[in-house]
Enzyme design. Structure first.
Site, short mmCIF file in Angstrom:
data_model
loop_
_atom_site.label_atom_id
_atom_site.label_comp_id
_atom_site.label_asym_id
_atom_site.label_seq_id
_atom_site.Cartn_x
_atom_site.Cartn_y
_atom_site.Cartn_z
N GLU A 1 0.84 -1.20 0.00
CA GLU A 1 0.00 0.00 0.00
C GLU A 1 0.88 1.25 0.00
O GLU A 1 2.07 1.18 0.31
CB GLU A 1 -0.90 0.00 1.23
CG GLU A 1 -0.15 0.04 2.54
CD GLU A 1 -1.00 0.57 3.69
OE1 GLU A 1 -1.54 1.68 3.55
OE2 GLU A 1 -1.10 -0.12 4.72
N LYS B 1 -3.96 -1.87 13.42
CA LYS B 1 -3.39 -0.66 14.00
C LYS B 1 -3.42 -0.74 15.51
O LYS B 1 -4.36 -1.28 16.09
CB LYS B 1 -4.20 0.57 13.56
CG LYS B 1 -3.70 1.19 12.29
CD LYS B 1 -4.31 2.57 12.07
CE LYS B 1 -5.58 2.48 11.27
NZ LYS B 1 -5.96 3.78 10.67
#
Ligand code: PSU
Ligand code: MN
Length: 306
Positions: free
Chosen positions: A21, A155
């Site tokens: 990404e 995360k």
């Protein structure tokens, strides 16, 4: 959509490709110059195995799979955060630089035929999602698209327990890479177990093959712990996370503003150790992604579901 010559040729010849990404390399993911370091190390980790890296992004309104080295600078600065829902707008309205999150990257990987994707941490279910409804678009995209996602968990400030429950509900196999516990990004283990443990890239490729045989059309999570020498302490992180989220809340921060803020505070709280930790886990995931891409490429029956 535009696929670079190198990536396109590798895919056509059935050679291993690993999607990456661009959000983590932009100012949205990591501060400069750590972001440059992260990019170099992830690319090198994939190339060291002989596999081909494919960074995804939107540049000048074109969805890109693979970037030329001269284009790397463009994703290292300010960029629009581009999730799956933003992709059509980014293309239609010719965004100059769209940094793709996991969800948008998986969309482009799937469209190009890239079967393995590596990142640092995925999005997930936020604490308090029962009120806010904040569940990352990464999750449904992982469930829907036939791409393996290698990550070090989600995360660091998300609700990991509910994130794992979400994957169970939606039929996504969560595979612990040589671990029984879901990794917690900076920390090698959270208190939450993964459904299954795998030891090798071949085992992952076999599972992907069986998924296809069964007609399951979605992805797989390979959750790899941060390398031990860079790991931080879970309890210390939890305390820092609670303080940072409370502070973000009191400042009225929401949406995309939260990640850079909380990551900054965690950086302060860990005496800066969170940055090298972030780079180490991203590089590690890129390397594991390359191993899995090799395992899939070496036995194409996996892909056809035979
Ligand atoms: N993990 C990090 N930093 C990040 C991200 C993940 O440590 O910046 C990015 C990834 O691109 C991921 C995205 O796909 O955040 C998820 O954002 P959201 O929670 O808004 O869906
Ligand atoms: Mn969100």
């Amino acid at each position: 959509m535009s696929v670079t010559h190198e990536v396109g040729t590798a895919l056509a010849e059935g050679r291993p490709v690993v999607g990456l990404e661009s959000t983590i390399f932009s100012h949205l993911g990591l501060p400069s110059p750590a972001n440059v370091d992260a990019l170099d190390r992830c690319l090198a980790a994939v190339r060291a195995t002989g596999a081909v890296p494919a960074i995804t992004a939107v540049l000048d309104g074109v969805a890109r799979v693979g970037l030329e080295p001269t284009e790397h600078d463009r994703i290292l600065g300010p960029a629009h955060k581009t999730a799956d829902r933003d992709l059509p707008v980014a293309l239609a309205q010719s965004w100059e630089v769209g940094a793709t999150t996991v969800s948008a990257s998986l969309r482009l990987c799937a469209a190009a035929g890239v079967q393995v994707f590596a990142t640092g941490g995925i999005g997930g279910v936020h604490h308090g999602a029962e009120i806010s409804g904040d569940v990352s678009a990464d999750l449904p995209t992982i469930a829907k698209l036939p791409v393996v996602t290698v990550c070090a968990g989600a995360k660091s400030f998300l609700d990991l327990g509910r994130t794992i429950e979400w994957f169970e509900t939606h039929g996504v196999p969560v595979l612990g890479w040589r671990t029984e516990m879901f990794p917690a990004f900076y920390a090698p283990a959270s208190p939450f177990p993964v459904a299954h443990r795998v030891e090798t890239a071949d085992q992952v490729a076999d599972i992907v093959g069986c998924q296809r045989t069964l007609g399951q059309l979605g992805g797989v999570i390979v959750a790899a712990p941060i390398p031990a020498e860079h790991a931080l302490d879970w309890d210390e992180l939890e305390a820092a996370r609670r303080r940072a989220l409370a502070e973000a809340d009191s400042q009225g921060l929401a949406g995309p503003a939260v990640t850079p803020f909380v990551l900054g505070r965690l950086g302060d709280a860990t005496g800066g150790r969170s940055i090298p930790a972030n780079l180490a886990l991203a590089e590690n995931n890129a390397r594991i992604g390359a191993e899995i891409a090799w395992a899939l490429a070496c036995d194409p029956r996996h892909t056809r579901g035979e």
